[in-house]
Design an enzyme around this catalytic site. Structure first.
Site: not given
Ligand code: F6R
Length: 609
Positions: A2, A27, A74, A98-99, A482, A486, A489, A505, A604
């Site tokens: 947050c 945040r 958040w 925040n936490g 992955e 990356k 993209e 193969h 996103k």
């Protein structure tokens, strides 16, 4: 993750706090609120949703005062709603936080036993209850905050103001960021520099387990349970935009560097070494379902799909549950066989991806139990599920997912250990060894991140190619996938991930001096086999970048460029090995000058079919 902003001085504080919160909206934006002391009264205004809603609420209920604090949330504990918005106020004590508190359930039970009632589902409200109770015995706000902090465990940056104390703001920090801004006759505090940079560039960074008292004239810092500390302000030369990205060139780079902290947050309060297990009540899965499950089906898209592929390996090896991984878009389209004894796990950062959401509906119609692994609290996929395991990575702004991938891996690993223990197939000493290994990963991640110049040099070379292959074996094959995703993209280079054993193969026909091959090959039980694959590539003129364990002698004898990662338990290499691949793609993209944070054609959150 947050955002907090505090002000005390000679100017009206509401606009200063609101502007500060605007710079912290990255945040979190589930709800926002503000508390202001007008010299006599302490008043709070809160609203669900983005900051504009708080602005509208303040038009209806204006606040005035020269001491106040604000918060943009958040959500972690408790869904996004006005009741769960901060500040939380109990008997003239207002708190923003925040936490994540680890012992909040225990403390909540204790407070409820005194007859007090909670008006929110948050862990934060505990602070307000405990501080107001402490003030009844001793009216000193600083002493009350100190006393309460000695009782909580977990991460926090908090700010506290009290009706009875119109001249001070008390702030404290442990594991969550907090910076003090020193002005002329005014003092600020915030979660991050951009919130207050417009007013002052003289900043004091608080360290863990410190408490500070802010007045209009200045500040004093103390150890939470110890003496005063002397610390001089530093002058920050960043521009506002630089400050928002924490001094990094892009959000993606910032998020890559946030991964050790994110991983700690995802594990916080869940991993118990003494119990050699994972706290059941925080895994989103009741004990009975954990024992009964016959098959697991992981549903996901893109990067979340790659995390799920690693998850399959862990769930089968540690929890001994047959596991399938499905691309959500394919699953929903093919009349899958669903069994009521299936545990279906959608894995999604946003919790809103339409294909994953629709796939969940298909599984639900078939009678399966659904456990969501998601980052955004109370998003559509967790809402459609029976239980949720949140990753607590905070908002991810770069379109290419990085910190949420390693947070998903962390959640899947904890789940595998949890299921293994509950099903009686994972011995206690082994579970302990695995969890101890997991807890060490953030420190090892930091080692990689602090020594990444070499990766930047390799990226400069890679940027001139138009194709690239990524190879891996077993649980590192998804990491090859992955790494390739990356590079595609954000750097727009055609890249493919392959299981190294599949090379002969077909794809080996592609190898020549124009085909760089990134091989993910830490020292594990597949090392000899994958070294053989590297020899095959080198023999055909291919150029190899090997991601290997630091000090591995066999690599000295091979004509390869090296990226070294520290040694860890072999089961945990995926979480470490992906970091250099994220950095490699990032630096290639940066050299090429692409729009790293918002690559072309991508969104996103994919909410269209
Ligand atoms: C790639 C990326 C995407 C997402 C995918 C699923 O870097 O971010 O591939 O992983 O769109 O999104 P979530 O996890 O939000 O369901």
């Amino acid at each position: 993750m947050c955002g907090i902003v505090c002000y005390i001085g000679s100017r009206p504080c509401v606009d200063i706090i609101l502007q500060g919160l605007t710079r912290l909206e990255y945040r979190g934006y589930d709800s926002a609120g503000i508390a202001v002391h007008d010299g006599e009264m302490l008043k709070v205004v809160r609203a669900q949703g983005k900051l504009v809603n708080l602005g509208t609420a303040l038009e209806k209920t204006p606040l005035a005062g020269k001491l106040g604090m604000g918060h943009t949330r958040w959500a972690t504990h408790g869904r996004p709603s006005e009741n769960n918005a901060h500040p939380h106020m109990v008997n003239g004590v207002a708190v923003v936080h925040n936490g994540i508190l680890e012992n909040h359930l225990e403390l909540r039970r204790e407070i409820e036993q005194t007859g007090a009632t909670f008006s929110s589902e948050t862990d934060t409200e505990i602070f307000a209850h405990l501080i107001s109770a402490a003030l009844e015995k001793n009216p000193d706000l600083v002493a009350a905050v100190r006393q309460v902090l000695s009782r909580v465990t977990g991460s926090y940056a908090i700010a506290v103001i009290a009706k009875s104390d119109p001249g001070r703001v008390v702030v404290a920090k442990n594991s969550s960021p907090l910076v003090i801004g020193v002005g002329d006759g005014e003092t600020f505090a915030a979660s991050d520099i951009p919130a207050i940079l417009k007013h002052t560039n003289r900043m004091v960074f608080m360290e863990d387990r410190e408490l500070a008292v802010l007045t209009a004239e200045g500040f004093s810092i103390h150890e939470i349970d110890g003496p005063e500390i002397t610390r001089e302000p530093k002058t920050i030369e960043w521009s506002a935009t630089q400050a928002e990205k924490g001094g990094y060139r892009h959000f993606m780079l910032k998020e890559i560097h946030e991964q050790p902290r994110v991983m700690e947050d995802t594990m916080r309060g869940r991993v118990s070494i003494e119990g050699s297990g994972v706290a059941t009540e925080l895994m989103g899965l009741d004990d009975l379902s954990a024992r009964r499950v016959r098959r697991i089906v992981l549903l996901a898209c893109g990067t979340s799909y790659h995390a799920s592929l690693v998850g399959k390996y862990w769930l089968e090896n540690l929890a001994k549950v047959p596991t399938e991984v499905e691309l959500a878009s394919e699953y929903r389209a093919r009349n899958p066989l669903v069994d009521p004894n299936d545990l279906v796990i959608p894995v999604s950062q946003s919790g809103e991806t339409i294909d994953t959401l629709e796939a969940v509906k298909v599984a639900k119609e078939g009678g399966a139990s659904i456990l969501a692994i998601a980052n955004v609290l109370d998003s559509a996929i967790p809402r459609a599920s029976d239980g949720s395991l949140y990753t607590h990575a905070g908002p991810e702004i770069g379109v290419a997912s990085t910190k949420c991938f390693t947070a998903q891996l962390t959640a899947l690993f904890m789940l595998a250990v949890h299921l293994g223990r509950r099903r009686g197939v994972l011995e206690k000493p082994r579970a302990r060894e695995l969890l101890e290994g997991l807890l060490k990963i953030p420190a090892l991640m930091r080692e990689i991140l602090n020594d990444s110049e070499h990766i930047e040099e390799l990226a400069r070379e890679l940027a001139s190619y138009s194709n690239c292959l990524y190879l891996g074996r077993r649980l590192l094959f998804p990491i090859a996938l992955e790494g390739a995703l990356k590079l595609k993209e954000i750097a727009y280079i055609h890249a493919e991930g392959y299981a190294a054993g599949e090379m002969k193969h077909g794809p080996i026909a592609l190898i020549d001096e124009n085909m760089p091959v990134v091989v993910v090959m830490p020292t594990d039980s597949s090392f000899n086999r994958i070294s053989g694959n590297v020899q095959e590539v080198l023999a055909r003129g291919g150029r190899v970048i090997a991601v290997g364990t630091r000090g591995e002698k066999t690599l000295d004898a091979l004509d390869v460029k090296r990226i070294e990662i520290p040694a860890c338990l072999q089961e945990l290499y995926p979480i470490l090995a992906v970091i250099p691949l994220q950095l490699l793609a990032y630096y290639v993209a940066d050299f090429k000058g692409t729009d790293v944070d918002q690559p072309r054609n991508l969104a996103k959150t994919v909410t269209v079919e």
